[in-house]
Write a protein that holds these residues in place. Structure first.
Motif, short mmCIF file in Angstrom:
data_model
loop_
_atom_site.label_atom_id
_atom_site.label_comp_id
_atom_site.label_asym_id
_atom_site.label_seq_id
_atom_site.Cartn_x
_atom_site.Cartn_y
_atom_site.Cartn_z
N UNK A 1 -1.47 19.94 82.62
CA UNK A 1 -2.23 18.80 82.10
C UNK A 1 -2.84 19.16 80.75
N UNK A 2 -3.41 20.34 80.65
CA UNK A 2 -4.07 20.74 79.40
C UNK A 2 -3.06 20.94 78.28
N UNK A 3 -1.89 21.49 78.58
CA UNK A 3 -0.86 21.61 77.55
C UNK A 3 -0.42 20.22 77.09
N UNK A 4 -0.25 19.32 78.05
CA UNK A 4 0.12 17.95 77.71
C UNK A 4 -0.92 17.26 76.86
N UNK A 5 -2.18 17.50 77.17
CA UNK A 5 -3.25 16.87 76.41
C UNK A 5 -3.31 17.42 74.98
N UNK A 6 -3.12 18.72 74.82
CA UNK A 6 -3.07 19.30 73.47
C UNK A 6 -1.90 18.71 72.69
N UNK A 7 -0.77 18.56 73.37
CA UNK A 7 0.40 17.98 72.71
C UNK A 7 0.13 16.54 72.30
N UNK A 8 -0.61 15.82 73.12
CA UNK A 8 -0.96 14.43 72.80
C UNK A 8 -1.76 14.37 71.50
N UNK A 9 -2.73 15.27 71.35
CA UNK A 9 -3.54 15.29 70.12
C UNK A 9 -2.67 15.64 68.91
N UNK A 10 -1.71 16.54 69.09
CA UNK A 10 -0.87 16.97 67.98
C UNK A 10 0.12 15.88 67.58
N UNK A 11 0.65 15.16 68.56
CA UNK A 11 1.58 14.07 68.24
C UNK A 11 0.82 12.88 67.67
N UNK A 12 -0.28 12.52 68.33
CA UNK A 12 -1.19 11.48 67.85
C UNK A 12 -0.44 10.20 67.46
N UNK A 13 0.52 9.81 68.29
CA UNK A 13 1.30 8.59 68.03
C UNK A 13 1.93 8.15 69.34
N UNK A 14 2.38 6.91 69.40
CA UNK A 14 3.00 6.39 70.62
C UNK A 14 4.35 7.08 70.83
N UNK A 15 4.49 7.72 71.99
CA UNK A 15 5.69 8.50 72.26
C UNK A 15 6.86 7.62 72.68
N UNK A 16 8.05 7.98 72.19
CA UNK A 16 9.26 7.29 72.60
C UNK A 16 10.11 8.15 73.53
N UNK A 17 10.12 9.45 73.25
CA UNK A 17 10.97 10.36 74.04
C UNK A 17 10.27 11.71 74.17
N UNK A 18 10.34 12.28 75.37
CA UNK A 18 9.74 13.58 75.65
C UNK A 18 10.79 14.47 76.31
N UNK A 19 11.13 15.56 75.64
CA UNK A 19 12.03 16.55 76.22
C UNK A 19 11.20 17.75 76.65
N UNK A 20 11.33 18.13 77.91
CA UNK A 20 10.55 19.22 78.49
C UNK A 20 11.49 20.32 78.94
N UNK A 21 11.15 21.57 78.62
CA UNK A 21 11.89 22.72 79.15
C UNK A 21 10.92 23.61 79.92
N UNK A 22 11.23 23.83 81.20
CA UNK A 22 10.46 24.74 82.03
C UNK A 22 11.20 26.07 82.14
N UNK A 23 10.45 27.16 82.06
CA UNK A 23 11.04 28.49 82.14
C UNK A 23 10.62 29.20 83.43
#
Length: 525
Positions: free
Chosen positions: A30-52
């Motif tokens: 959740x916290x990584x997602x929230x930081x990413x939200x602040x960095x993108x700071x725009x309405x998202x169209x596509x999200x690609x996620x890679x889990x390791x």
């Protein structure tokens, strides 16, 4: 000799207050997602996620995808809507693509995000480091180290020297920390003392060479670490406690005031709120109506044991079985995506509430003594975490239930008026007893063996506390026991670190349950 790492705040250990089931893999996401939200700071169209690594094996059971997307949608770590985040994102027209990399040599708690919005594209890499703590390690091609512990202003620079841009920023007279600014590639990062106003942001954006400006608020409700710690080790802490007018508790209060920029009264009030959440999870779980996410356990085991406690049919006396019942209850709430307090992790969130709820009830301990016990538990957790990760994916369940049990043993000593040295011995004995405990979840959800494993953490804490109070000491000094923990963590194979690939997670029954669980997940998507 290398300098010792600095312990952080006790609230890094006693928290976050969160929606389960995993502090690393849910709250951290959740916290990584929230930081990413602040960095993108725009309405998202596509999200690609890679889990390791570990995340690639367990992300479904730990609701990591839902947590990450929940953060991108602005949810907090304790939001009850996290479980619905994936559906909500799709309703809003966000395309979600998930990739898995199970064989990389990256940290097994690594998450990569490629975010596409109307503003453009941004790549973010983050790592969950245990107990809900995170590290943003890369933005685009720029290696960084951002933990969300302080507000930051990030300038994306293009076509001009970073040093020249920094000079221009300094001339503006805006309230940014220019002395401690950091640069990485085309990024210029300033610590902030307050949130910037719109005029400040527009002024910075108008500087030649600045492509865009992003403000990243602090993720936490306590201040960033500012001053140097009052001590770095247990031996140093005990030495100072002998001379401190307030003893060990008073010393820890001073330590925390210095680390989290909170007053003594604010620290104690915050701990009381944590205690309320701990008690709520332990008592609510006793109803037996716990809809655990994976369905691998019935969700009423705590109630069964509690009923036996009330009937007086337990063989372990009248306090230990009660403490175990409370611990199971809190963990069943966690496994049901309920509200818990990670201490130090969600996978071990039953241990400390279990022992403290039982002693409060049976010994009539006051709330102020409970707060003292939480202070002491927190400082031992903070010292351990400065040297060894508190994450099953990084060090096995010894890092979660083991550390929680050590914290609880020290807390128990405080509840009966024990001495500072006895808290350290209790911590060391408890931690020694669980060295080598593997993290081998069945199918992925934080249910088997996680819930019942909290019970052994409770029993171990009582045993260690009673030994320490009797004057029994650990032959290996407490500080060295922590180093032994780190050594065992490093030697533990990946299969036994939260991957479902070893131990109980690799049994015939576990493989069948995993197949059933994955089919269930697919049917819900």
């Amino acid at each position: 000799m290398n300098a010792l790492p600095e312990p952080g705040s006790i609230f890094d250990i006693l928290g976050p207050i969160m929606t389960g089931p995993s502090s690393s893999h849910t709250a951290g996401a959740v916290r990584i997602g929230k930081m990413a939200r602040y960095l993108a700071d725009a309405e998202l169209k596509k999200v690609e996620i890679t889990f390791y690594g570990s995340l690639a094996e367990t992300y479904k059971g730990h609701m990591t995808d839902a947590g990450l997307v929940g953060g991108l949608l602005g949810m907090s770590v304790d939001s009850p809507d996290i479980k619905n985040a994936l559906a909500k994102a799709r309703e809003e027209g966000v395309e979600l693509i998930i990739h898995l990399n199970k064989s990389s040599d990256k940290n097994p708690n690594t998450i990569e995000l490629n975010l596409i919005s109307e503003e453009g594209q941004i790549f973010i890499e983050g790592v969950t480091i245990g107990g809900g703590e995170i590290l943003i390690s890369r933005i685009n091609d720029n290696p960084i180290a951002i933990r969300g512990k302080e507000p930051l202003l990030i300038l994306f620079v293009e076509g001009r020297k970073i040093s020249d841009v920094q000079i221009d920023v300094a001339k503006l007279g805006i309230d940014v920390d220019t002395k401690n600014a950091k640069e990485s590639g085309d990024l210029l990062i300033f610590p902030m003392m307050r949130s910037p106003n719109k005029s400040d942001l527009n002024t910075m954006a108008s500087i030649r060479g600045v492509r865009k400006v992003k403000f990243i608020p602090m993720l936490y409700d306590y201040g960033p670490v500012r001053g140097a710690p009052l001590f770095l080790s247990i031996s140093e802490m005990l030495s100072k406690a002998e001379k401190h007018q307030g003893g060990l508790v008073g010393l820890v209060e001073d330590y925390e005031m210095n680390r989290s920029v909170l007053t003594k009264s604010a620290i104690r009030e915050k701990l009381k709120k944590i205690w309320i959440v701990m008690k709520e999870s332990a008592h609510k779980g006793l109803t037996g109506k716990n809809p655990v996410v994976g369905g691998l356990v019935p969700g009423d085991d705590a109630k069964r044991l509690f009923e036996n406690c009330k009937r007086g049919t337990t063989v372990g006396g009248n306090i230990l079985p009660l403490a175990i019942a409370y611990a199971l209850a809190a963990m069943e709430i966690n496994a049901s995506m309920g509200r818990v307090c990670a201490a130090p992790t969600a996978g071990s969130c039953g241990v400390l509430p279990g022992v403290l709820c039982a002693v409060e009830e049976k010994r009539k301990i006051s709330e102020e003594v409970i707060v003292d016990a939480l202070l002491v538990a927190g400082i031992y957790g903070a010292i351990i975490a400065s040297l060894a990760p508190v994450s099953g994916a990084l060090g096995g369940c010894q890092s979660e239930v083991g550390v929680a049990s050590a914290m609880a043993a020290a807390a128990l000593v405080i509840t009966v008026g024990g001495q500072p040295e006895q808290t350290a011995q209790a911590m060391a004995i408890a931690l020694k007893n669980i060295l080598g405990l593997v993290c081998d979840p069945v199918a992925g959800p934080v249910e088997v063996p996680c819930i019942k494993r909290n019970a052994i953490g409770v029993a171990n804490a009582f045993a260690a506390a009673d030994m320490a109070l009797a004057g029994i000491k650990s032959v290996i000094p407490p500080d060295e026991v922590i180093y032994a923990l780190r050594n065992v963590q490093a030697l533990l194979p990946p299969e036994l670190r939260d991957t479902t690939l070893g131990g109980l997670g690799a049994t015939e029954t576990a493989l069948r349950l995993k197949e059933e669980w994955l089919k269930k997940c697919s049917s819900l998507e």
